[in-house]
Write an enzyme that holds these catalytic residues in place. Structure first.
Site, mmCIF file in Angstrom:
data_model
loop_
_atom_site.group_PDB
_atom_site.id
_atom_site.type_symbol
_atom_site.label_atom_id
_atom_site.label_comp_id
_atom_site.label_asym_id
_atom_site.label_seq_id
_atom_site.Cartn_x
_atom_site.Cartn_y
_atom_site.Cartn_z
ATOM 1 N N CYS A 77 0.816 -1.225 0.000
ATOM 2 C CA CYS A 77 0.000 0.000 0.000
ATOM 3 C C CYS A 77 0.846 1.270 0.000
ATOM 4 C CB CYS A 77 -0.930 0.002 1.209
ATOM 5 S SG CYS A 77 -1.955 -1.465 1.300
ATOM 6 N N HIS A 113 -3.289 7.082 2.851
ATOM 7 C CA HIS A 113 -3.702 5.790 2.309
ATOM 8 C C HIS A 113 -5.076 5.463 2.884
ATOM 9 C CE1 HIS A 113 -4.025 1.679 1.330
ATOM 10 N NE2 HIS A 113 -3.684 1.209 2.514
ATOM 11 N N ASN A 149 -10.104 -0.270 0.462
ATOM 12 C CA ASN A 149 -8.645 -0.164 0.439
ATOM 13 C C ASN A 149 -8.137 -0.726 -0.894
ATOM 14 O OD1 ASN A 149 -5.901 -0.533 0.743
ATOM 15 N ND2 ASN A 149 -6.020 -1.370 2.808
#
Ligand code: UT7
Length: 337
Positions: free
Chosen positions: A118, A259, A289
């Site tokens: 990520c 994020h 996500n």
């Protein structure tokens, strides 16, 4: 001018998300969960799911085509391609090489993937910026593209409700204008925590076999609680470190683009930094996500909504499997203004 002193800025950004929306209500028919649990524990309402044959290279190519169009550039203007992904189309060759062919980029340019989960987009942005400062490249294409739906265990309610698919692309360009674009960054990793978020099979240590398939070892596994705790700490620290490095106070930052993993993580980071949530735009509710795609998806939306304006200080901050983390401070620059 010494090329190391060049400012490198995001000339244009483009995104792509698959059409198919998977809602919390639909998920509650697949595993024992509820809209209320998912929303209250993560902030997610729905996520996009790629169709068969819709791979990171396809989504990345669409995002890049939009960025090229917005920049008024052609495929042949790109001198370097970096793709951040933890869900490459195939183990090899790189998704970047597949993307190069799909986009019709020049055949003589370097193309490679970055594996930082990520944090991948923030890592790739920095690698691209530093390579531009070598003076060898005029336009660098940085893409975050993910198909998390392909590594999620759709029977594991602790993870399958969190992730989604998508892609975002940024074109980097250099300018002689001082103190614009990427101003500074911090990157970090702690491999001793690798097992908190990982996939144990499918690599050379444990190649695909009937056993690995039977045991579900190709799926993403996560210790959510521990990742949550560490995420808050490293994201807040990364923000503080990059601000200190650039001599900027958090009050001067117009937008924080974190994020998009969990709204409660973002709230905790905002709280630690003593910054109001109104300066943390988010789209987690609609995308979940999306790993390396999450920051460009959120950045593009904040720009398209007219939030981010020429001259604004913007702080990107990420964490992910590895563990990895990173933060980039930039001054948004629109050369035509
Ligand atoms: O990019 C990095 C990726 N990872 C992350 O960002 C994840 C970080 N962690 C998180 O976001 C959170 O830890 C989660 C959203 C994964 C979980 O939230 P939590 O508040 O830490 O919940 P928990 O794991 O402590 O679970 C609480 C309860 C448990 O039941 P018991 O043991 O209290 O009876 C779980 O079994 O909630 C249960 N649970 C669920 N219930 C309904 C776990 N997942 C679900 C679910 N629906 N989907």
């Amino acid at each position: 001018m010494n090329s190391a002193e060049l400012s490198v800025f995001i000339r244009a950004i483009g995104v792509h998300a698959p059409e198919r929306k998977l809602t919390n209500a639909e998920l509650s028919l697949m595993v024992e969960t509820s809209d209320d649990w998912i929303k209250s524990r993560s902030g997610i309402s729905e996520r996009r799911i790629a169709g068969p044959g819709e791979n990171p290279s396809d989504m990345g190519a669409k995002a890049a085509a939009k960025a090229l169009e917005r920049a008024g550039l052609k495929a042949e203007d790109i001198d370097l391609l970096i793709v951040a992904t933890m869900t490459p189309d195939v183990p090899f060759p790189s998704t970047a090489c597949l993307l190069q062919a799909k986009l019709g980029l020049r055949r003589d340019i370097p193309c490679f993937d970055i594996s930082a989960a990520c944090s991948g987009f923030v890592y790739a942005l920095q690698v691209g910026t530093d390579m531009m400062r070598s003076g060898a490249y005029r336009h660098v294409l940085v893409i975050g593209a993910e198909k998390l739906s392909s590594v999620v265990d759709w029977q594991d309610r602790t993870t399958c409700v969190l992730f989604g698919d998508g892609a975002g692309a940024a074109i980097l360009e250099a300018t002689n204008v001082k103190r614009v674009g990427i101003l500074g960054n911090v990157l970090g990793a702690d491999g001793t925590n690798a097992e908190l978020l990982h996939c144990v099979a499918g690599g050379s240590a444990s190649p695909a076999s009937a056993e690995t398939l039977r045991d579900g070892k190709h799926f993403l596994r996560m210790n959510g609680k521990e990742v949550f705790r560490l995420a808050v700490r490293v994201m807040a620290e990364s923000c503080e470190r990059v601000l200190a490095k650039c001599g900027v106070d958090s009050d001067q930052v117009a937008w924080f683009i974190p994020h998009q993993a969990n709204i409660r993580i973002v709230e905790a980071v905002a709280n630690q930094l003593n910054v109001g949530m109104e300066r943390f735009p988010f789209n987690l509710d609609r995308y979940g996500n999306t790993s390396a795609a999450s920051i460009p998806l959120a950045l593009e939306e904040a720009w398209r909504d007219g939030k981010i304006k020429h001259g604004d200080l913007v702080l990107l901050v990420a964490f992910g499997a590895g563990l990895t983390w990173g933060a980039t401070l930039l001054r948004w620059h629109e050369p035509t203004l």
